[in-house]
Design an enzyme around this catalytic site. Structure first.
Site, PDB file in Angstrom:
ATOM      1  CB  SER A 297      -0.919   0.008   1.219  1.00 47.36           C
ATOM      2  OG  SER A 297      -2.051  -0.791   0.974  1.00 47.36           O
TER       3      SER A 297
ATOM      4  N   GLY B 109      -8.264   1.402  -2.614  1.00 46.36           N
ATOM      5  CA  GLY B 109      -9.006   1.767  -1.406  1.00 46.36           C
ATOM      6  C   GLY B 109      -8.749   3.225  -1.090  1.00 46.36           C
ATOM      7  NE  ARG B 110      -3.378   3.480   1.055  1.00 43.34           N
ATOM      8  CZ  ARG B 110      -2.936   3.219   2.282  1.00 43.34           C
ATOM      9  NH1 ARG B 110      -2.454   4.169   3.033  1.00 43.34           N
ATOM     10  NH2 ARG B 110      -2.958   2.001   2.739  1.00 43.34           N
TER      11      ARG B 110
ATOM     12  CB  CYS C 260      -2.524   7.394  28.959  1.00 44.95           C
ATOM     13  SG  CYS C 260      -3.844   8.316  29.708  1.00 44.95           S
TER      14      CYS C 260
HETATM   15  C1  LIG Z   1      -5.850  -3.226   1.629  1.00 46.55           C
HETATM   16  C2  LIG Z   1      -6.034  -3.902   0.339  1.00 46.55           C
HETATM   17  C3  LIG Z   1      -6.343  -3.146  -0.800  1.00 46.55           C
HETATM   18  C4  LIG Z   1      -6.434  -1.653  -0.797  1.00 46.55           C
HETATM   19  O1  LIG Z   1      -5.255  -1.014  -0.461  1.00 46.55           O
HETATM   20  P1  LIG Z   1      -5.161   0.570  -0.613  1.00 46.55           P
HETATM   21  O2  LIG Z   1      -3.799   0.916  -0.167  1.00 46.55           O
HETATM   22  O3  LIG Z   1      -6.215   1.157   0.249  1.00 46.55           O
HETATM   23  O4  LIG Z   1      -5.404   0.876  -2.061  1.00 46.55           O
HETATM   24  C5  LIG Z   1      -6.582  -3.829  -1.962  1.00 46.55           C
HETATM   25  N1  LIG Z   1      -6.496  -5.184  -2.028  1.00 46.55           N
HETATM   26  C6  LIG Z   1      -6.199  -5.933  -0.949  1.00 46.55           C
HETATM   27  C7  LIG Z   1      -6.143  -7.397  -1.071  1.00 46.55           C
HETATM   28  C8  LIG Z   1      -5.939  -5.323   0.267  1.00 46.55           C
HETATM   29  O5  LIG Z   1      -5.639  -6.066   1.324  1.00 46.55           O
END
Ligand SMILES: *Cc1c(COP(=O)(O)O)cnc(C)c1O
Length: 467
Positions: free
Chosen positions: A239, A321-322, A394
């Site tokens: 990632s 995702g991100r 903490c």
């Molecule tokens: C976490 C993950 C993603 C997405 O990763 P990003 O960095 O958010 O793009 C895609 N495929 C798999 C299998 C993942 O575990």
């Protein structure tokens, strides 16, 4: 000694404190475009506006800390992937941020969705994502989760172990199902990213190893299973990746594996999934590639390797995702205390404590992730000071932003906005120190709606059923 501040020519000594990538800011009030949801700006009174709404108003209405997701920006990033990768299937990685509404946005934008647990499946389905557009991931899916996925008609299961193959077959046998599967493989690529999020080198828990031969054995096993339709190979190399080189190696090794599979069985695998991990700008130093550039690079590599191995071009998919949820989200905190800490050599680091912390964003503590921040409720002409934005937990390591320049007059009650907070912040949040988790608020055309409400102390008390 008196400093004369002429065009920022002389400023405080932060030698040894200021990371190399962090530049002395030209203009602390400027909002660097690549960090924020598209269209984010300051109004005439200097207040940051996201999705047409002032963050001051949103904070007053919903409280802080809170996550604000710009719906138009989120949808535009979905559309951007869809258009840059025509003919590819795009699976949004639900683990980065998932609510029912977000599942609906993803479905409406024509994307598919990756889930990893019963919880993510349930939320995705409740949001109206059709089961056949779900990809079911995970290295330890339970029998219950597999049965549920098959009953719902899940689009595909990404197989991660031989135990899982047996579990899927048992569920198919018992329920009269067939399973569409892909086999997750480790390509040996070590993506240039933090160690904990580089997932395709060999010494880790995910996937079946190509070099060890398990990957080919797993593919052949699934191919011969009377319960499975084998769709292809899945690879996710890590990632927050900016370079295409890691993907290039992964493409070569997965297609070589597809070639070996063809030699062994006489069958060409119909699909290849290259996973996610496309980097985003958390700070000014991050330089993500435009999706069109990624797509062009991938297409070229795949064409080249298919020719080299005498394979037809497979169907292709990716799993951002991100890159979709991250930049669409902004976290807002209220400043609670400001402390100038004197260090050796007369240097000073300013600690700004906010009303959240590692319970709502664990990434800095977990991965040494960097973020940036801006004063959200006003502009300031004060000189930049090197700050550390910390939480209220903490732990000395409860750091949200290790190094950031903020105006010297940041004061109790000011609002701090942290861009790039849509992904892996709320979704990884905890109740550490019995802190209720912040809400996720959708913002669109100046109007806000609660996607995930703020947890309350009553929620916490209800979980605690002991005497
Ligand atoms: C976490 C993950 C993603 C997405 O990763 P990003 O960095 O958010 O793009 C895609 N495929 C798999 C299998 C993942 O575990």
């Amino acid at each position: 000694m008196t400093h004369t501040h002429i065009a920022g020519s002389i400023h405080a000594d932060y030698s040894g404190l200021q990371p190399q990538w962090l530049q002395w800011p030209d203009d602390l009030n400027a909002l660097e475009e690549k960090l924020w949801p598209t269209g984010t700006h300051r109004d005439e009174q200097g207040r940051i506006v996201v999705g047409g709404a002032r963050l001051t108003d949103l904070a007053a209405e919903h409280g802080t800390p809170a996550y604000f997701i710009d719906e138009a920006d989120f949808r535009a990033r979905c559309a951007d992937f869809r258009e840059a990768f025509p003919g590819w299937k795009i699976y949004y990685a639900g683990k980065s941020l998932l609510t029912r509404t977000i599942a609906r946005w993803v479905a409406e934008e024509g994307l598919s969705l990756d889930v990893t647990t019963m919880g993510e499946m349930r939320i995705a389905l409740a949001g109206g994502m059709p089961a056949e557009r779900l990809g079911f991931h995970g290295n330890n899916k339970s029998a219950e989760e597999i049965e549920f996925a098959l009953e719902q008609g899940v689009g595909r299961i990404i197989v991660d172990s031989f135990h899982e193959i047996e579990r899927i077959e048992a569920a198919c046998e018992a329920g009269g199902h067939r399973a569409k599967v892909m086999v997750r493989v480790t390509t040996g690529v070590e993506a240039h990213t933090h160690e904990y999020i580089a997932t395709a080198h060999e010494d880790q828990k995910f996937g079946l190893s190509i070099t060890g031969g398990q990957a080919l054995a797993g593919l052949v096993r699934c191919h011969h299973s009377p319960y499975m339709d084998l769709e292809g190979i899945h690879s996710h190399i890590g990632s927050q990746i900016f370079e295409t080189m890691g993907f290039e190696v992964a493409i070569r090794r997965t297609l070589k594996l597809a070639h070996q599979f063809k030699t062994a069985t006489g069958v060409e695998l119909p699909e290849l999934d290259l996973g996610g991990g496309f980097g985003i700008a958390y700070t000014e130093a991050d330089t993500p590639k435009p999706t069109t550039e990624l797509a062009a690079a991938f297409e070229e590599m795949i064409d080249h390797e298919c020719r080299a191995f005498g394979l037809r071009r497979p169907s292709l998919s990716i799993e951002p995702g991100r890159a979709i949820s991250g930049p669409a989200g902004v976290a807002i905190y209220t400043v609670g205390t400001v402390k100038a800490v004197e260090l050796e050599g007369g240097r000073t680091r300013t600690y700004i404590s906010v009303d959240g912390g590692m319970s709502d964003n664990i990434r800095p503590a977990l991965y040494a992730a960097e973020y940036s921040a801006a004063l959200a409720n006003r502009t300031s002409d004060a000189e930049p000071v090197l700050c550390r934005v910390v939480g209220k937990h903490c732990e000395g390591g409860d750091i949200l932003i290790r190094s950031v320049f903020l105006p010297a007059d940041v004061a109790v009650g000011d609002l701090i906005a942290v861009p790039g907070s849509g992904a892996y912040a709320r979704s990884m949040a905890s109740n550490y120190n019995q802190v209720p988790r912040p809400p996720v608020i959708g913002v669109r055309e100046g109007r806000s709606s609660v996607l995930l409400r703020r947890e309350t102390l009553d929620d916490l008390m209800r979980l605690d059923v002991g005497e």
